[in-house]
Design a protein around this motif. Sequence first.
Motif, short mmCIF file in Angstrom:
data_model
loop_
_atom_site.label_atom_id
_atom_site.label_comp_id
_atom_site.label_asym_id
_atom_site.label_seq_id
_atom_site.Cartn_x
_atom_site.Cartn_y
_atom_site.Cartn_z
N ILE A 196 5.99 -3.30 -7.25
CA ILE A 196 4.79 -3.73 -6.52
C ILE A 196 4.47 -5.18 -6.86
O ILE A 196 4.08 -5.95 -5.98
N HIS A 197 4.67 -5.58 -8.11
CA HIS A 197 4.44 -6.98 -8.48
C HIS A 197 5.37 -7.91 -7.71
O HIS A 197 4.94 -8.97 -7.24
N VAL A 198 6.63 -7.54 -7.59
CA VAL A 198 7.59 -8.36 -6.85
C VAL A 198 7.15 -8.48 -5.39
O VAL A 198 7.17 -9.57 -4.81
N MET A 199 6.72 -7.38 -4.82
CA MET A 199 6.25 -7.39 -3.43
C MET A 199 5.01 -8.29 -3.31
O MET A 199 4.85 -9.02 -2.33
N SER A 200 4.14 -8.22 -4.31
CA SER A 200 2.91 -9.03 -4.30
C SER A 200 3.22 -10.52 -4.41
O SER A 200 2.52 -11.34 -3.82
N LEU A 201 4.25 -10.87 -5.15
CA LEU A 201 4.63 -12.28 -5.27
C LEU A 201 5.08 -12.85 -3.92
O LEU A 201 4.81 -14.01 -3.63
N VAL A 202 5.73 -12.04 -3.13
CA VAL A 202 6.14 -12.47 -1.78
C VAL A 202 4.88 -12.80 -0.96
O VAL A 202 4.82 -13.84 -0.29
N VAL A 203 3.89 -11.94 -1.06
CA VAL A 203 2.63 -12.17 -0.34
C VAL A 203 1.96 -13.44 -0.85
O VAL A 203 1.49 -14.27 -0.06
N LEU A 246 0.83 -1.20 0.00
CA LEU A 246 0.00 0.00 0.00
C LEU A 246 0.87 1.25 0.00
O LEU A 246 0.65 2.17 -0.79
N GLN A 247 1.87 1.27 0.88
CA GLN A 247 2.75 2.43 0.95
C GLN A 247 3.52 2.60 -0.36
O GLN A 247 3.70 3.73 -0.84
N ALA A 248 3.98 1.52 -0.95
CA ALA A 248 4.71 1.61 -2.22
C ALA A 248 3.82 2.20 -3.31
O ALA A 248 4.28 3.02 -4.12
N ALA A 249 2.55 1.81 -3.32
CA ALA A 249 1.62 2.36 -4.31
C ALA A 249 1.43 3.85 -4.09
O ALA A 249 1.44 4.64 -5.05
#
Length: 156
Positions: free
Chosen positions: A110-117, A98-101
């Motif tokens: 953001i995609h890389v961060m989402s893959l971790v999730v 959220l903060q990155a967005a």
Amino acid sequence: MKNYSHIILTIALVSLSFTVSADSVGKPGEKASDKKQMMAMMKHVSPMPSLMPVVIKNTDLLGLSKEQTEALAKERKERHARVHALAKEIMAEESKILQAALDEKPIEEIHVMSLVVMDKRLAIINAKAGCRDIVRKTLNDEQWKELVSLYKQSHE
């Protein structure tokens, strides 16, 4: 335009995570409100059913034997802390997304961060599927049907 759609979707999904505070979840001696927060967090991070709380709450109604109760307690002990730690990590990672967005980070980041999730969500799904399988093997057919019925009643 496509990138903006992805960002908006990500923000919308991540904003759902702020309905539950990850800091007050899963502590010893927790209150009923803490348990509700924990259940809401687990529902947010995984579509898998949380069967163990229903089993524990309804041990007598299900007619569990001592052996069944011990087997399920062992299973819970092995998975509970790991799954809850992953859930807390997901909540923290979603806050970072959220903060990155909001900080206008590139969608690729953001995609890389989402893959971790997503990897952590899959780990929870796998752990809960394993728990479900253990519960199913431990209970007889009648107990299993009763558990499923109790689960559905408590989640309507």
